[in-house]
Design a protein around this motif. Structure first.
Motif, PDB file in Angstrom:
ATOM      1  N   THR A 379      37.372  45.330  37.884  1.00  8.67           N
ATOM      2  CA  THR A 379      38.077  45.307  39.169  1.00  8.67           C
ATOM      3  C   THR A 379      37.280  46.044  40.244  1.00  8.67           C
ATOM      4  N   SER A 380      36.766  47.199  39.887  1.00 10.57           N
ATOM      5  CA  SER A 380      35.967  47.972  40.849  1.00 10.57           C
ATOM      6  C   SER A 380      34.711  47.220  41.256  1.00 10.57           C
ATOM      7  N   THR A 383      35.779  44.161  43.588  1.00 16.64           N
ATOM      8  CA  THR A 383      36.179  44.619  44.927  1.00 16.64           C
ATOM      9  C   THR A 383      34.990  45.201  45.684  1.00 16.64           C
ATOM     10  N   PRO A 422      44.310  43.214  36.737  1.00 14.71           N
ATOM     11  CA  PRO A 422      44.176  44.333  37.679  1.00 14.71           C
ATOM     12  C   PRO A 422      43.482  43.938  38.989  1.00 14.71           C
ATOM     13  N   THR A 423      42.645  42.890  38.929  1.00  7.45           N
ATOM     14  CA  THR A 423      41.916  42.457  40.117  1.00  7.45           C
ATOM     15  C   THR A 423      42.819  41.717  41.090  1.00  7.45           C
ATOM     16  N   ALA A 426      44.308  43.790  43.849  1.00  3.07           N
ATOM     17  CA  ALA A 426      43.272  44.218  44.796  1.00  3.07           C
ATOM     18  C   ALA A 426      42.871  43.074  45.727  1.00  3.07           C
TER      19      ALA A 426
END
Length: 517
Positions: A379-380, A383, A422-423, A426
């Motif tokens: 996810t990090s 993003t 989780p993405t 975001a």
């Protein structure tokens, strides 16, 4: 299903017809494609063993948790290509990963708790009900009646038999819960009918291949129920989210066939001396509706119960399955009705067990991703790329179309959704919308050349002289037919991205009616 089905189908085709009475919902259809085509031998198997060894070594030498998680995912893919069933391919790397990162107590805990906690989720209790309903309708012989009714109502239009095939496919796939099973049934019925009417063979084949795509979205959809369980979203709204896109894509394909009928009438049998389809009278049309009266009754129980607030989605599934059982007893009252119900029940147990077994493996994978921290790391990373929502979804389209060449829709969902969830927040992606998007993408992947499984199933069906009516239908013809229809489906995907509201208003209406779970 015709008695000679197993003599004309390939091993891959037979796996979809013998598992659960031809519905395509049995254990064999939930395995990776390599498994259905036979286990790798010789050099291929040796290479897989080497790769498996490399992934094990890489895992135990990993410097960080996310890297260890990546090695476990690589191990999982290697096991799938070694023809290990999907459930074990998910579970084995997960157990190894938990053991390597957290030791024996955590491993014992996941083995002791994951199976029960997975299959005991209330949202999954509707699955056997939907599967039982589809099995009963298959046993009752309603498939042929639905096709006959749609043929009589639409065949007067240019491309009308193809339009009727699309409508029949949407209805049959939605109640059977299996695009593969519906494609097999409709292919043996629809292709010869279109060829008799003078359709171009590529048009006939392409129409059948895409006819089942809407059924994966129109409730009751088993795939959407599975997604709801994985994503922890309410089953009722998730089912309703697929209804409008499912109907719209069926209408889109029907309009495309109608357009072909006007622009290039020779492709749909509209040329001098060619048959022009059914000349059914209004009496025959209304009579055909009388033959399928049970289908709208089931839909009324299912949707009416949810919209009125009388049933939760799970209760509505049970009520619809009970209605289907009564209808099956009525339709087969002169042909061993209790035996038909018993066969449907046994096939339901087999199909439900195979799905639950895979879900247990997926639950173990989710726990592994939590331990390794791989999902937050992905996810990090995503993003951090600064992608827009549109660009992110287009990348997913390409990813799923490629994955669809090797895995069925269920496998793709179980592999990717836990990582991507989780993405979504975001990227400001609604989980209900994403469920519909993923299911449709997975179904498209299963028809995409060069190795889409539905393409090969239909090609095997057309080898039967009773289907091809003496015409030679090559694999090239199948792939050419898809080049006509796939752009329509891709454009619809782009429309879904541009207008996500098409999935929202019906779940909101259900919630206002007090039927949301």
């Amino acid at each position: 299903m015709n008695p000679d089905a197993t003599t004309t189908a390939s091993p891959a085709d037979r796996s979809t017809t013998t598992g659960t009475a031809g519905t395509g919902t049995g254990p064999t259809t939930l395995l990776p494609r390599a498994h259905r085509r036979g286990r790798p031998r010789g050099t291929g198997f040796a290479v897989c063993l080497v790769l498996l060894t490399v992934t094990l070594i890489g895992f135990f030498l990993s410097p960080t948790g996310p890297v260890a998680g990546l090695w476990c995912l690589a191990m999982m893919l290697v096991l799938m290509f070694m023809s290990v069933p999907v459930a074990l391919s998910l579970a084995i790397p997960s157990v190894i990963g938990v053991y390597g990162l957290s030791g024996i107590p955590a491993t014992v805990n996941i083995l002791a708790t994951a199976p029960f906690h997975t299959v005991s989720k209330w949202s999954y209790s509707v699955l056997p009900m939907f599967i039982f309903m589809g099995m009963l309708l298959a046993q009752s012989g309603m498939a042929a009646k639905i096709y006959r009714a749609t043929d009589r109502w639409f065949s007067w239009l240019p491309g009308g038999i193809g339009i009727g095939t699309t409508a029949a496919g949407a209805g049959l796939a939605s109640v059977s819960g299996s695009t593969i099973g519906m494609t097999y049934t409709l292919g043996r019925t629809g292709i010869p009918e279109m060829l008799k009417a003078g359709y171009d063979k590529r048009m006939a084949v392409g129409t059948v291949i895409v006819a089942g795509l809407p059924g994966a979205l129109i409730p009751p959809s088993i795939l959407l129920v599975v997604f709801a369980g994985i994503a922890s979203v309410p089953v009722g709204p998730q089912l309703m989210a697929g209804a409008v896109p499912g109907i719209l894509i069926a209408v889109t394909f029907a309009l495309f066939i109608l357009l072909i009928g006007f622009v290039k009438p020779s492709l749909v049998g509209r040329r001098p001396g060619a048959a022009r389809g059914s000349t059914a009278t209004w009496k025959e049309r209304f009579s055909s509706l009388g033959e399928i009266w049970g289908f709208p009754v089931i839909m009324l129980v299912l949707f009416g119960g949810m919209f009125s607030g009388a049933f939760t989605p799970t209760e509505a599934g049970a009520a619809a399955a009970c209605t289907a059982m009564i209808l099956t007893l009525i339709h087969t009252r002169k042909d061993k009705p209790l035996g038909k119900v018993a066969v449907a029940a046994m096939n339901t147990v087999s199909a439900t067990a195979s799905i639950f077994f895979i879900m247990i493996g997926a639950e173990m994978l989710t726990k592994l991703l939590a331990i390794t921290g791989l999902a937050p790391a992905i996810t990090s990373y995503i993003t951090g790329l600064g992608l827009s929502r549109f660009a992110f979804l287009l990348i997913l389209v390409l990813l799923y179309l490629v994955m669809g060449m090797f895995f069925d829709t269920m496998s793709m969902m179980l592999l990717t959704v836990p990582i991507l969830l989780p993405t979504l927040s975001a990227m400001d992606v609604n989980p209900l919308w994403f469920g519909v998007f993923v299911v449709l993408l997975g179904e498209l992947g299963m028809i995409t050349p060069p190795v889409g499984i539905l393409s090969f199933i239909v090609h095997n069906i057309t080898k039967n002289p009773a289907v091809n009516l003496g015409q030679t239908i090559t694999l090239k013809d199948v792939f050419v037919s898809l080049t006509w229809f796939l752009p329509v489906a891709v454009l619809f995907l782009v429309l879904m991205i541009a207008v996500p509201q098409m999935t929202d208003w019906l779940p909101a209406l259900l919630e206002r009616a007090g039927g949301a779970q």
